[in-house]
Every structure is written in C-alpha cells, then in structure tokens.
Design a protein around this motif. Structure first.
Motif, mmCIF file in Angstrom:
data_model
loop_
_atom_site.group_PDB
_atom_site.id
_atom_site.type_symbol
_atom_site.label_atom_id
_atom_site.label_comp_id
_atom_site.label_asym_id
_atom_site.label_seq_id
_atom_site.Cartn_x
_atom_site.Cartn_y
_atom_site.Cartn_z
ATOM 1 N N THR A 58 37.169 39.931 33.853
ATOM 2 C CA THR A 58 36.869 39.236 35.099
ATOM 3 C C THR A 58 36.340 37.845 34.740
ATOM 4 N N ARG A 59 36.384 36.936 35.673
ATOM 5 C CA ARG A 59 35.859 35.589 35.414
ATOM 6 C C ARG A 59 34.364 35.609 35.108
ATOM 7 N N PRO A 60 33.567 36.377 35.883
ATOM 8 C CA PRO A 60 32.139 36.419 35.544
ATOM 9 C C PRO A 60 31.879 36.983 34.143
ATOM 10 N N ARG A 61 32.629 38.002 33.743
ATOM 11 C CA ARG A 61 32.457 38.575 32.404
ATOM 12 C C ARG A 61 32.830 37.533 31.348
ATOM 13 N N MET A 62 33.908 36.799 31.582
ATOM 14 C CA MET A 62 34.329 35.768 30.627
ATOM 15 C C MET A 62 33.255 34.691 30.517
ATOM 16 N N THR A 63 32.649 34.320 31.634
ATOM 17 C CA THR A 63 31.577 33.318 31.610
ATOM 18 C C THR A 63 30.419 33.803 30.748
ATOM 19 N N ARG A 64 30.019 35.073 30.905
ATOM 20 C CA ARG A 64 28.919 35.618 30.104
ATOM 21 C C ARG A 64 29.281 35.646 28.620
ATOM 22 N N ILE A 65 30.516 36.031 28.323
ATOM 23 C CA ILE A 65 30.960 36.068 26.923
ATOM 24 C C ILE A 65 30.940 34.661 26.330
ATOM 25 N N LEU A 66 31.487 33.692 27.054
ATOM 26 C CA LEU A 66 31.522 32.322 26.554
ATOM 27 C C LEU A 66 30.110 31.736 26.436
ATOM 28 N N ASP A 67 29.224 32.077 27.376
ATOM 29 C CA ASP A 67 27.826 31.627 27.270
ATOM 30 C C ASP A 67 27.215 32.118 25.963
ATOM 31 N N SER A 68 27.429 33.394 25.654
ATOM 32 C CA SER A 68 26.870 33.979 24.441
ATOM 33 C C SER A 68 27.495 33.365 23.191
ATOM 34 N N LEU A 69 28.818 33.207 23.195
ATOM 35 C CA LEU A 69 29.498 32.612 22.040
ATOM 36 C C LEU A 69 29.079 31.154 21.841
ATOM 37 N N GLU A 70 28.857 30.451 22.937
ATOM 38 C CA GLU A 70 28.417 29.056 22.843
ATOM 39 C C GLU A 70 26.992 28.991 22.287
ATOM 40 N N ALA A 71 26.131 29.908 22.715
ATOM 41 C CA ALA A 71 24.751 29.942 22.214
ATOM 42 C C ALA A 71 24.716 30.222 20.714
ATOM 43 N N LYS A 72 25.688 30.944 20.206
ATOM 44 C CA LYS A 72 25.768 31.262 18.780
ATOM 45 C C LYS A 72 26.462 30.158 17.982
ATOM 46 N N GLY A 73 26.996 29.156 18.700
ATOM 47 C CA GLY A 73 27.658 28.042 18.026
ATOM 48 C C GLY A 73 29.117 28.293 17.691
ATOM 49 N N TYR A 74 29.707 29.338 18.248
ATOM 50 C CA TYR A 74 31.099 29.683 17.950
ATOM 51 C C TYR A 74 32.100 29.013 18.890
ATOM 52 N N VAL A 75 31.626 28.604 20.062
ATOM 53 C CA VAL A 75 32.499 28.038 21.092
ATOM 54 C C VAL A 75 31.799 26.841 21.704
ATOM 55 N N ARG A 76 32.600 25.868 22.145
ATOM 56 C CA ARG A 76 32.047 24.770 22.950
ATOM 57 C C ARG A 76 32.963 24.580 24.147
ATOM 58 N N ARG A 77 32.369 24.204 25.266
ATOM 59 C CA ARG A 77 33.128 23.956 26.491
ATOM 60 C C ARG A 77 32.988 22.485 26.851
ATOM 61 N N VAL A 78 34.125 21.867 27.133
ATOM 62 C CA VAL A 78 34.132 20.448 27.488
ATOM 63 C C VAL A 78 35.002 20.247 28.725
ATOM 64 N N PRO A 79 34.709 19.186 29.491
ATOM 65 C CA PRO A 79 35.554 18.901 30.654
ATOM 66 C C PRO A 79 36.996 18.605 30.216
ATOM 67 N N ASP A 80 37.938 19.087 31.003
ATOM 68 C CA ASP A 80 39.363 18.840 30.756
ATOM 69 C C ASP A 80 39.635 17.348 30.962
ATOM 70 N N GLU A 81 40.313 16.719 29.999
ATOM 71 C CA GLU A 81 40.592 15.284 30.101
ATOM 72 C C GLU A 81 41.539 14.963 31.251
ATOM 73 N N GLN A 82 42.439 15.881 31.608
ATOM 74 C CA GLN A 82 43.383 15.645 32.699
ATOM 75 C C GLN A 82 42.776 15.937 34.075
ATOM 76 N N ASP A 83 41.812 16.836 34.126
ATOM 77 C CA ASP A 83 41.203 17.233 35.395
ATOM 78 C C ASP A 83 39.733 17.530 35.136
ATOM 79 N N ARG A 84 38.864 16.578 35.455
ATOM 80 C CA ARG A 84 37.438 16.688 35.135
ATOM 81 C C ARG A 84 36.751 17.862 35.850
ATOM 82 N N ARG A 85 37.424 18.456 36.850
ATOM 83 C CA ARG A 85 36.839 19.611 37.536
ATOM 84 C C ARG A 85 36.993 20.884 36.716
ATOM 85 N N ARG A 86 37.893 20.862 35.766
ATOM 86 C CA ARG A 86 38.159 22.036 34.925
ATOM 87 C C ARG A 86 37.444 21.904 33.586
ATOM 88 N N VAL A 87 37.239 23.046 32.959
ATOM 89 C CA VAL A 87 36.587 23.106 31.650
ATOM 90 C C VAL A 87 37.552 23.744 30.670
#
Length: 151
Positions: A58-87
């Motif tokens: 689910t999207r909420p589950r993916m958000t929690r997973i990515l939050d955890s992976l980002e906190a561990k330094g394994y993932v980073r999220r950045v704004p999409d260069e083509q559409d700043r509303r997307r990540v």
C-alpha cells in the motif's frame, strides 16, 4: 479443506520462512529488504507510488518503509525534476552496498531451503504462490517460468 486453518498456517509459515531466510537480520524490518533490493536496480530511481504498486504494497506502507530506509541512509527522496509535485526515491551508495552484500545471502538461504524441499515441492509452492499473488493483486504473472521449466 478448512480454508480458515489453511490461511492461518500460510501466514505463520510464510512469516517464519521469510524471517529465517531473508527477514529481519541486520536491523531491517519486514518489507525493507525487498524494497531496497528492487530500488537498487533502478538507475533512475522510482516514484514511491509506482514502487508500491510494482511490489504489491500500500502507499502508506511504502512511505513507512522508505522513511525507515532513508533514516538508515540507504535511500534518499528528491523532487522529480520534470514535476516538482512528485518525489523520486533513489538508492544511495550505502544502500547499493547493503543490497548487494545482503540480498545474495538471503537468496542463497532461501534457495537452500527450496533445494531441501525438492524440485517437485518447490515448483508446487511457486505455482501456488503465483496463483495467490495473481488473484490478490489482479495481475498476470509467471514467476515460476524458468529456463529449466521451458525445457
């Protein structure tokens, strides 16, 4: 067949196999390893919603997973260069290193379990899981199609 009992056993056994072979070792929670492993193979990164759909989360589950992976330094999220509303989620070098080092050991462990099951039972397990996955996510897939099966 008692389908309630079968469902309970499936949940218990699948969690046990996942934990024993690829689960929560090295401080990863359930779900993080498959996401990191998949994301590590995406050179251009991936939108979290698309990633969730592709992997069946689910999207909420993916958000929690990515939050955890980002906190561990394994993932980073950045704004999409083509559409700043997307990540777009990217695997970091640390994430690539972790995925490379640990996914092979999880796969090897699970492959050893499948080998001990024997070819017939392993194929039956994959076939049953393919059907369940297909019905659950309304997708036509053929996970079990390998070169050996085509011969």
């Amino acid at each position: 067949m008692d389908y309630e009992d079968a469902a309970k056993k499936l949940i218990m056994y699948s969690r046990g196999v996942a934990k024993g072979s690829i689960g929560t070792a090295y401080g990863m929670s359930m779900g993080e390893d498959p996401v990191l492993e998949y994301l590590s193979r995406q050179d251009g990164g991936m939108n979290p919603s698309d990633l969730a759909e592709k992997l069946g989360y689910t999207r909420p589950r993916m958000t929690r997973i990515l939050d955890s992976l980002e906190a561990k330094g394994y993932v980073r999220r950045v704004p999409d260069e083509q559409d700043r509303r997307r990540v777009i989620a990217y695997c970091t070098e640390k994430g690539h290193s972790y995925a490379h080092d640990h996914s092979s050991s999880g796969v090897s462990s699970l492959a050893a379990t499948l080998q001990r099951m024997g070819e017939h039972d392993a194929r039956e397990l994959l076939r049953g899981l393919e059907v369940a996955y297909s019905l659950t996510y309304d997708k036509d897939i053929t996970i079990g199609d390998s070169d050996a099966e085509k011969k």
